[in-house]
Enzyme design. Structure first.
Site, PDB file in Angstrom:
ATOM      1  N   GLN A  83       1.814  -6.101  -3.188  1.00 25.04           N
ATOM      2  CA  GLN A  83       2.524  -6.315  -1.817  1.00 25.04           C
ATOM      3  C   GLN A  83       3.649  -5.426  -1.546  1.00 25.04           C
ATOM      4  O   GLN A  83       3.923  -4.590  -2.464  1.00 25.04           O
ATOM      5  CB  GLN A  83       2.671  -7.617  -1.253  1.00 25.04           C
TER       6      GLN A  83
ATOM      7  N   GLY B  39      -4.507  -4.580  -3.700  1.00 22.70           N
ATOM      8  CA  GLY B  39      -5.504  -3.637  -4.043  1.00 22.70           C
ATOM      9  C   GLY B  39      -4.759  -2.181  -4.377  1.00 22.70           C
ATOM     10  O   GLY B  39      -3.883  -1.586  -3.609  1.00 22.70           O
ATOM     11  N   HIS B  40      -4.700  -1.949  -5.635  1.00 23.31           N
ATOM     12  CA  HIS B  40      -4.072  -1.045  -6.493  1.00 23.31           C
ATOM     13  C   HIS B  40      -4.890   0.048  -6.752  1.00 23.31           C
ATOM     14  O   HIS B  40      -5.702  -0.012  -7.714  1.00 23.31           O
ATOM     15  CB  HIS B  40      -3.233  -1.295  -7.501  1.00 23.31           C
TER      16      HIS B  40
ATOM     17  N   ASP C  71       0.821  -1.262   0.155  1.00 27.61           N
ATOM     18  CA  ASP C  71      -0.298   0.116  -0.257  1.00 27.61           C
ATOM     19  C   ASP C  71       0.594   1.230   0.267  1.00 27.61           C
ATOM     20  O   ASP C  71       0.678   2.388   0.583  1.00 27.61           O
ATOM     21  CB  ASP C  71      -1.044   0.220   1.059  1.00 27.61           C
TER      22      ASP C  71
ATOM     23  N   LYS D 193       1.776   1.913  -5.105  1.00 33.05           N
ATOM     24  CA  LYS D 193       2.487   1.646  -6.313  1.00 33.05           C
ATOM     25  C   LYS D 193       1.361   1.948  -7.538  1.00 33.05           C
ATOM     26  O   LYS D 193       1.596   2.169  -8.436  1.00 33.05           O
ATOM     27  CB  LYS D 193       2.477  -0.036  -6.141  1.00 33.05           C
TER      28      LYS D 193
HETATM   29  P1  GDP Z   1      -0.820   0.194  -3.678  1.00 33.46           P
HETATM   30  O1  GDP Z   1      -1.271  -1.124  -2.795  1.00 33.46           O
HETATM   31  O2  GDP Z   1       0.676   0.236  -3.218  1.00 33.46           O
HETATM   32  O3  GDP Z   1      -1.188   0.548  -4.852  1.00 33.46           O
HETATM   33  O4  GDP Z   1      -1.377   1.478  -2.741  1.00 33.46           O
HETATM   34  P2  GDP Z   1      -2.897   1.491  -2.197  1.00 33.46           P
HETATM   35  O5  GDP Z   1      -3.743   1.904  -3.589  1.00 33.46           O
HETATM   36  O6  GDP Z   1      -3.668   0.268  -1.528  1.00 33.46           O
HETATM   37  O7  GDP Z   1      -3.081   2.656  -1.104  1.00 33.46           O
HETATM   38  C1  GDP Z   1      -2.410   4.002  -1.518  1.00 33.46           C
HETATM   39  C2  GDP Z   1      -3.690   4.915  -1.246  1.00 33.46           C
HETATM   40  O8  GDP Z   1      -3.042   6.038  -1.240  1.00 33.46           O
HETATM   41  C3  GDP Z   1      -4.864   4.920  -2.142  1.00 33.46           C
HETATM   42  O9  GDP Z   1      -5.842   5.290  -1.715  1.00 33.46           O
HETATM   43  C4  GDP Z   1      -4.041   6.036  -3.117  1.00 33.46           C
HETATM   44  O10 GDP Z   1      -5.339   6.840  -3.790  1.00 33.46           O
HETATM   45  C5  GDP Z   1      -3.518   7.130  -2.147  1.00 33.46           C
HETATM   46  N1  GDP Z   1      -2.136   7.850  -2.453  1.00 33.46           N
HETATM   47  C6  GDP Z   1      -1.349   7.388  -3.391  1.00 33.46           C
HETATM   48  N2  GDP Z   1      -0.385   8.431  -3.573  1.00 33.46           N
HETATM   49  C7  GDP Z   1      -0.968   9.402  -2.884  1.00 33.46           C
HETATM   50  C8  GDP Z   1      -0.294  10.640  -2.485  1.00 33.46           C
HETATM   51  O11 GDP Z   1       0.884  11.249  -2.849  1.00 33.46           O
HETATM   52  N3  GDP Z   1      -1.101  11.452  -1.675  1.00 33.46           N
HETATM   53  C9  GDP Z   1      -2.182  11.089  -1.086  1.00 33.46           C
HETATM   54  N4  GDP Z   1      -2.837  11.725  -0.054  1.00 33.46           N
HETATM   55  N5  GDP Z   1      -2.662   9.917  -1.411  1.00 33.46           N
HETATM   56  C10 GDP Z   1      -2.332   8.885  -2.144  1.00 33.46           C
HETATM   57  P1  IMO Z   2      -1.048  -4.195  -2.080  1.00 35.50           P
HETATM   58  O1  IMO Z   2      -0.446  -4.892  -3.565  1.00 35.50           O
HETATM   59  C1  IMO Z   2      -1.023  -4.549   2.214  1.00 35.50           C
HETATM   60  C2  IMO Z   2      -1.041  -8.710   3.900  1.00 35.50           C
HETATM   61  C3  IMO Z   2      -2.201  -9.031   4.609  1.00 35.50           C
HETATM   62  C4  IMO Z   2      -1.616 -10.062   5.538  1.00 35.50           C
HETATM   63  C5  IMO Z   2      -0.508 -10.715   4.857  1.00 35.50           C
HETATM   64  C6  IMO Z   2      -0.892 -12.004   4.243  1.00 35.50           C
HETATM   65  O2  IMO Z   2      -2.175  -3.754  -2.180  1.00 35.50           O
HETATM   66  O3  IMO Z   2       0.048  -3.394  -1.521  1.00 35.50           O
HETATM   67  P2  IMO Z   2      -2.461 -12.972   2.114  1.00 35.50           P
HETATM   68  O4  IMO Z   2      -3.711 -12.655   1.969  1.00 35.50           O
HETATM   69  O5  IMO Z   2      -1.445 -12.075   1.124  1.00 35.50           O
HETATM   70  O6  IMO Z   2      -2.395 -14.133   2.645  1.00 35.50           O
HETATM   71  O7  IMO Z   2      -2.059 -11.933   3.662  1.00 35.50           O
HETATM   72  O8  IMO Z   2       0.016  -9.681   3.589  1.00 35.50           O
HETATM   73  N1  IMO Z   2      -1.311  -8.240   2.511  1.00 35.50           N
HETATM   74  C7  IMO Z   2      -0.957  -6.850   1.993  1.00 35.50           C
HETATM   75  N2  IMO Z   2      -0.975  -5.919   2.987  1.00 35.50           N
HETATM   76  N3  IMO Z   2      -0.979  -4.536   0.843  1.00 35.50           N
HETATM   77  C8  IMO Z   2      -1.154  -5.744  -0.245  1.00 35.50           C
HETATM   78  O9  IMO Z   2      -1.161  -5.640  -1.327  1.00 35.50           O
HETATM   79  C9  IMO Z   2      -1.266  -6.894   0.870  1.00 35.50           C
HETATM   80  N4  IMO Z   2      -1.348  -8.299   0.301  1.00 35.50           N
HETATM   81  C10 IMO Z   2      -1.149  -9.090   1.288  1.00 35.50           C
HETATM   82  O10 IMO Z   2      -2.799  -8.043   5.105  1.00 35.50           O
HETATM   83  O11 IMO Z   2      -1.281  -9.127   6.571  1.00 35.50           O
HETATM   84 MG    MG Z   3      -2.844  -1.773  -1.765  1.00 31.08          MG
END
Ligand code: GDP
Ligand code: IMO
Ligand code: MG
Length: 426
Positions: A224, A40-41, A13, A16
């Site tokens: 991840q 979850g991207h 998270d 990416k």
């Molecule tokens: P990922 O799994 O690495 O793709 O990240 P996620 O999408 O799960 O979580 C990142 C969250 O931060 C999402 O809600 C994005 O919309 C948000 N986000 C990404 N870059 C920025 C930023 O520079 N500032 C803010 N405030 N939010 C951001």
């Molecule tokens: P993105 O790509 C954050 C975490 C879960 C748990 C552990 C194992 O959005 O960054 P799993 O379901 O993979 O067996 O869970 O890994 N986890 C993540 N945490 N972002 C993710 O993906 C994750 N994918 C798995 O919360 O702790």
């Molecule tokens: Mg994510």
């Protein structure tokens, strides 16, 4: 050669999805090579949000081709939900743009059930996303898995389901007290998926390697984070795949010598979802403020993310094994209204200072972070277009990270939208 990888340096998270979307504009291919629908991207385009779990985040660029490679564990049900949502919300059609490897393993209903049951009944909860990831990879490595190619050989597929159910139903019934699963139902459901999957399925290894050799621009989308890596992460509180650069070649079959640019994504603070050690976690007011400012709730499960200060002991460790070429700092704007910002540079454990990231989970659970405190900037950064537009203290924070990580910062993200990104170097 033009093969770029985007890798999370923390516990996932890091943002990416946003960076992959941004970098995809001039890419020919965007590739997912490990993990599954646990990812979850989030991509935000002109205020329109989309969360991708299996389909690479490059899909929003209409000319970019997307590949779900051999190392991914594919849940067809989730895939079709995503395909339908892309169409409905963005008018995006994935036909002729989505390629799925014949060798990807398939997440079956019993994987998701066993994931849930094991979390409910076991003494050590991992806090998984419940997407069946661990059980599916376990089957892959014990050579009982079902691959995409197997779905198209009906006899073989039926035999595999029957063989797997012998063992899974024993576990479900006798260990977890659950009703057994019916082979016929599963076979029917997956034969329907197979029909819908067929146009997307192909051999991806040769065409990806040939694309790279021909000079096409390929982007590998990490999923991840590196601290969730099965080998090098905070085991057992990890996911079940190589969620870092070390897994790329195995996960998509692009020869490792053809990968020439590895970008590490580093959130300006730290978060973690699920269980496991998190030395810089802040449980009270500051942690809650980071969660509120950063809207830190899981993109896949909606769970509140645990929040804390940036931990450079951990990220120096992950930067090393990823061999990163540059760093993208994300979510700098989330720190806009803090008087002080802390960064962890070492840990203290039983009177000793540790500068290396420990393998021992007890040490990680009980060590105390040694912080350097920096002054906050207390100004909005969301509209800054250039590095020089950032408040001085924000510039110093970025430079502090660069200095300590000994790696150049190539971008700073200051908001969710594509546009809210400061580019420092290409
Ligand atoms: P990922 O799994 O690495 O793709 O990240 P996620 O999408 O799960 O979580 C990142 C969250 O931060 C999402 O809600 C994005 O919309 C948000 N986000 C990404 N870059 C920025 C930023 O520079 N500032 C803010 N405030 N939010 C951001
Ligand atoms: P993105 O790509 C954050 C975490 C879960 C748990 C552990 C194992 O959005 O960054 P799993 O379901 O993979 O067996 O869970 O890994 N986890 C993540 N945490 N972002 C993710 O993906 C994750 N994918 C798995 O919360 O702790
Ligand atoms: Mg994510």
């Amino acid at each position: 050669m033009n093969t770029t990888c985007v890798i999370g340096l923390q516990w996932g998270d890091e943002g990416k999805g946003k960076i992959v979307d941004l970098l995809s504009a001039d890419k020919d291919f965007v590739v997912r090579c490990q993990g599954g629908a646990n990812a979850g991207h989030t991509v935000v385009v002109k205020g329109n949000k989309s969360v991708l779990h299996l389909i690479p985040s490059g899909i929003l660029h209409k000319k970019t081709k997307c590949v779900i490679a051999n190392g991914v564990v594919l849940d067809p049900k989730q895939l079709f939900l995503e395909i339908d949502e892309l169409k409905k919300k963005f008018g995006i059609n994935v036909t002729d743009r989505l390629f799925i490897s014949t060798r990807a393993h398939v997440v079956m209903p019993y994987h998701k059930l066993l994931d849930a049951m094991s979390e409910q009944k076991s003494d050590t909860k991992i806090g998984t996303t419940g997407r069946g990831i661990g059980p599916c990879y376990a089957d892959k490595y014990s050579r009982k898995g079902i691959r995409v190619a197997d779905l198209f050989n009906k006899k073989h597929f039926e035999a595999l389901v029957a063989e797997n159910l012998k063992e899974k139903n024993m576990l479900l019934q006798h260990l977890y007290g659950h009703t057994p699963l019916e082979a016929d139902e599963i076979i029917r459901e997956y034969q329907d998926y197979a029909k819908r999957l067929k146009p997307f399925v192909c051999e991806t290894v040769n065409f990806l390697n040939e694309a790279v050799t021909a000079g096409k621009a390929v982007l590998i989308e990490g999923a991840q984070g590196s601290l969730l890596n099965i080998d090098l992460g905070t085991y057992p509180f990890v996911t079940s795949s190589h969620s870092d650069a070390t897994g790329i070649s195995a996960g998509c079959g692009i020869a490792f010598k053809k990968i020439n640019n590895i970008i590490g994504i580093l959130k300006a603070y730290a978060t973690r979802v699920g269980e496991g050690p998190f030395p810089t976690e802040l449980k009270l007011e500051i942690g809650e403020k980071l969660r509120a400012n950063g809207e830190e709730f899981g993109s896949t499960t909606g769970r509140p993310r645990r929040c804390g200060w940036l931990d450079l002991v951990a990220t120096k460790y992950t930067a090393n094994f990823n061999g990163i070429d540059s760093i993208v700092i994300t979510k700098l704007d989330v720190l806009d209204d803090f008087d002080e910002i802390k960064v962890c540079l070492a840990y203290e454990y039983e009177g000793k200072i540790l500068r290396e990231f420990p393998a021992d989970i007890d040490v990680l659970m009980n060590c105390v972070p040694v912080y350097e405190t920096l002054k906050g900037w207390r100004q909005k950064t969301g509209d800054c277009l250039k590095f020089e537009d950032l408040p001085l203290k924000a510039q110093e924070y970025v430079e502090f990270i660069q200095y300590n990580m000994k790696t150049s910062i190539s971008m700073v993200s200051v908001g969710k939208d594509r546009e809210r990104t400061i580019i420092l170097e290409n």
